[in-house]
Design an enzyme around this catalytic site. Structure first.
Site, PDB file in Angstrom:
ATOM      1  N   GLY A   1     -34.951  31.395  -2.305  1.00  7.57           N
ATOM      2  CA  GLY A   1     -33.513  31.577  -2.320  1.00  7.57           C
ATOM      3  C   GLY A   1     -32.869  30.516  -3.193  1.00  7.57           C
ATOM      4  O   GLY A   1     -33.509  29.938  -4.084  1.00  7.57           O
ATOM      5  N   ILE A  19     -38.367  21.401   4.845  1.00  7.89           N
ATOM      6  CA  ILE A  19     -36.938  21.121   4.832  1.00  7.89           C
ATOM      7  C   ILE A  19     -36.176  22.363   5.301  1.00  7.89           C
ATOM      8  O   ILE A  19     -34.970  22.486   5.049  1.00  7.89           O
ATOM      9  CB  ILE A  19     -36.449  20.667   3.424  1.00  7.89           C
ATOM     10  CG1 ILE A  19     -37.006  21.552   2.296  1.00  7.89           C
ATOM     11  CG2 ILE A  19     -36.848  19.222   3.179  1.00  7.89           C
ATOM     12  CD1 ILE A  19     -36.243  22.787   2.039  1.00  7.89           C
ATOM     13  N   ALA A  20     -36.863  23.257   6.019  1.00  6.75           N
ATOM     14  CA  ALA A  20     -36.256  24.526   6.454  1.00  6.75           C
ATOM     15  C   ALA A  20     -35.798  24.417   7.904  1.00  6.75           C
ATOM     16  O   ALA A  20     -34.664  24.030   8.168  1.00  6.75           O
ATOM     17  CB  ALA A  20     -37.242  25.663   6.266  1.00  6.75           C
ATOM     18  N   ARG A  21     -36.668  24.763   8.840  1.00  8.17           N
ATOM     19  CA  ARG A  21     -36.367  24.708  10.261  1.00  8.17           C
ATOM     20  C   ARG A  21     -37.609  24.286  11.021  1.00  8.17           C
ATOM     21  O   ARG A  21     -38.713  24.770  10.748  1.00  8.17           O
ATOM     22  CB  ARG A  21     -35.899  26.080  10.775  1.00  8.17           C
ATOM     23  CG  ARG A  21     -34.456  26.413  10.387  1.00  8.17           C
ATOM     24  CD  ARG A  21     -33.475  25.521  11.140  1.00  8.17           C
ATOM     25  NE  ARG A  21     -32.101  25.786  10.783  1.00  8.17           N
ATOM     26  CZ  ARG A  21     -31.442  25.134   9.821  1.00  8.17           C
ATOM     27  NH1 ARG A  21     -32.049  24.215   9.098  1.00  8.17           N
ATOM     28  NH2 ARG A  21     -30.163  25.409   9.592  1.00  8.17           N
ATOM     29  N   GLU A  38     -35.775  18.882  18.139  1.00 11.34           N
ATOM     30  CA  GLU A  38     -34.821  17.824  17.794  1.00 11.34           C
ATOM     31  C   GLU A  38     -33.848  17.565  18.954  1.00 11.34           C
ATOM     32  O   GLU A  38     -33.454  18.513  19.639  1.00 11.34           O
ATOM     33  CB  GLU A  38     -34.036  18.230  16.550  1.00 11.34           C
ATOM     34  CG  GLU A  38     -34.899  18.311  15.319  1.00 11.34           C
ATOM     35  CD  GLU A  38     -34.118  18.728  14.078  1.00 11.34           C
ATOM     36  OE1 GLU A  38     -32.884  18.907  14.168  1.00 11.34           O
ATOM     37  OE2 GLU A  38     -34.744  18.883  13.022  1.00 11.34           O
ATOM     38  N   ILE A  76     -31.872  27.438  -2.515  1.00  2.00           N
ATOM     39  CA  ILE A  76     -32.502  26.124  -2.382  1.00  2.00           C
ATOM     40  C   ILE A  76     -33.891  26.132  -3.023  1.00  2.00           C
ATOM     41  O   ILE A  76     -34.246  25.209  -3.768  1.00  2.00           O
ATOM     42  CB  ILE A  76     -32.580  25.723  -0.900  1.00  2.00           C
ATOM     43  CG1 ILE A  76     -31.180  25.395  -0.367  1.00  2.00           C
ATOM     44  CG2 ILE A  76     -33.509  24.517  -0.711  1.00  2.00           C
ATOM     45  CD1 ILE A  76     -31.124  25.149   1.123  1.00  2.00           C
ATOM     46  N   HIS A 135     -33.641  15.140   9.865  1.00  8.14           N
ATOM     47  CA  HIS A 135     -32.852  16.306   9.453  1.00  8.14           C
ATOM     48  C   HIS A 135     -31.726  15.860   8.535  1.00  8.14           C
ATOM     49  O   HIS A 135     -30.554  16.202   8.733  1.00  8.14           O
ATOM     50  CB  HIS A 135     -32.311  17.036  10.685  1.00  8.14           C
ATOM     51  CG  HIS A 135     -32.112  18.507  10.457  1.00  8.14           C
ATOM     52  ND1 HIS A 135     -32.339  19.461  11.414  1.00  8.14           N
ATOM     53  CD2 HIS A 135     -31.704  19.191   9.366  1.00  8.14           C
ATOM     54  CE1 HIS A 135     -32.068  20.667  10.944  1.00  8.14           C
ATOM     55  NE2 HIS A 135     -31.681  20.532   9.690  1.00  8.14           N
TER      56      HIS A 135
END
Length: 391
Positions: free
Chosen positions: A217, A299-301, A330, A219, A351
């Site tokens: 996408g 760096i996503a989820r 988290e 990013i 994050h």
């Protein structure tokens, strides 16, 4: 971008608290506008916007335009706790509003997950939910669409910051930066000298190595551009929809129709795709497809990774290094990942990838622009659930 009390779903929100502007508040900004409205009450009533969270503090000129177009209602912090928020919606305390506006991630999420229970309490007048951030796994956007509510995120505003951060994490996995940093602060001259010698044998230039992007996408494309053009990496990607040929050509990107094919071809795998439900992407099965000694960056989820399986792969050297910005539970970090970080095997961050002043400024701006566009009869700028809206 985060405080734990404001995290609706583990691993679901970017991590920066809402910035505090030293001089301005929207209350001060609105006072002359409210006075003007009271004096000029011959105009038709304005559409109403429910503003959850902190005041806008960067884009004051845009907010002045925003406030002149809409009647803005802002619940107090007490009213944003889930029981009180639900009670207020059920009682129509704020009347029939037409959009929900959440310009920051550090506030406005106190009511928790936007599930069917909460969405069903919204008045039928609501047409749009415009929110800061890229992720939307804390909200049932498909059910919003069934209710005729368009959801717009602000991921475009975070893309540059996340891509920059991702590059730093990729470099850390090739140059053993966690090991180098841990040795430098150990106050042990022998550890310093050992790292000076041994890190060399474990470090590599990025040039010519295969970068594997799970998701291409906005990013992912920015990460690919930086690492292909700036570091001469070979770009490979997997996505549910193949990108147009001109994008692949521009990024020097090779498409893989299957995830395992991408993983087998990659020296460093970067996870940069939205979360979808409860499914993990990096787990014991997919990790078996990694090249021996490959690297991993997330760096996503955090919810997309089985952290137990990742730890085992790192301990068995199936994965040589990892850099993790987002975590499954988290603000709690997996205990064995912390141990590996102390050993210099893993870089862990909080994050932080999207957390810059410029990102916050963009979150505000995009959220307001989406509402102004849609409620004036125009097209949304960054819709998420457009395909699920009733035809």
């Amino acid at each position: 971008m985060a405080e734990p009390t404001n995290t609706p779903v583990p691993g679901s929100t970017p991590r920066s608290t809402s910035p505090v502007h030293p001089q301005h508040t929207t209350a001060a900004l609105l006072s002359p506008l409210r006075a003007f409205t009271l004096e000029n009450n011959n105009h038709p009533p304005k559409l109403r916007v429910l503003h959850i969270g902190d005041d806008v503090c960067y884009n004051l000129h845009t907010y002045a335009q925003f406030a002149s177009q809409f009647d803005i209602v802002q619940p107090s912090p007490r009213e944003r706790s889930r029981p009180e928020f639900a009670r207020a919606l059920a009682d129509r305390r704020w009347g029939d509003f037409h959009a929900v506006f959440r310009p920051f991630w550090g506030s406005g999420g106190e009511m928790g997950r936007w599930d069917r229970e909460l969405i069903d309490l919204l008045p039928q007048s609501v047409r749009l939910f415009a929110c800061a951030g890229s992720g939307f796994d804390w909200a049932d956007t498909q059910y919003m669409a069934q209710r005729g509510i368009l959801y717009c995120n602000a991921g475009l505003a975070a893309a540059e910051a996340v891509a920059d951060f991702a590059v730093a994490l990729v470099i850390s996995t090739f140059r053993q930066l966690p090991y180098c940093m841990a040795s430098a602060v150990s106050a042990d001259p022998d550890a310093f000298q050992a790292c000076h010698v041994q890190a060399t044998a474990q470090s590599h230039n990025l040039r010519g190595h295969a970068l594997g992007l799970v998701g291409l996408g906005n990013i992912g494309q920015q990460i690919a551009s930086r690492l292909h053009r700036g570091f001469a990496m070979d770009v490979h990607y997997y996505d549910v929809v193949r990108k147009p040929a001109e994008i692949e050509s521009m990024l020097g990107a090779t498409y893989h129709a299957q995830l395992d094919s991408l993983l087998r071809a990659s020296d460093c795998v970067v996870l940069c795709t939205p979360a979808a439900g409860e499914t993990t992407i990096i787990n014991a099965e997919s990790l078996r497809s990694f090249r021996p000694g490959a690297r991993f960056v997330n760096i996503a989820r955090g919810s997309l990774v089985d952290e137990e399986a990742l730890v085992e792969a790192l301990e068995r050297n199936m994965v040589s290094a990892a850099a993790i910005d987002v975590h499954q539970n988290e603000p709690n970090v997996h205990s064995r990942l912390r141990e590996l970080a102390l050993q210099g095997r893993v870089m862990l961050t909080c994050h932080n990838a999207g957390g810059t002043v410029e990102t916050h400024r963009g979150f505000e701006e995009l959220s307001m622009r989406n509402i102004m566009a849609v409620l004036s009869g125009g097209q949304p700028l960054t819709p998420v659930n457009l395909d699920h809206l009733p035809k």
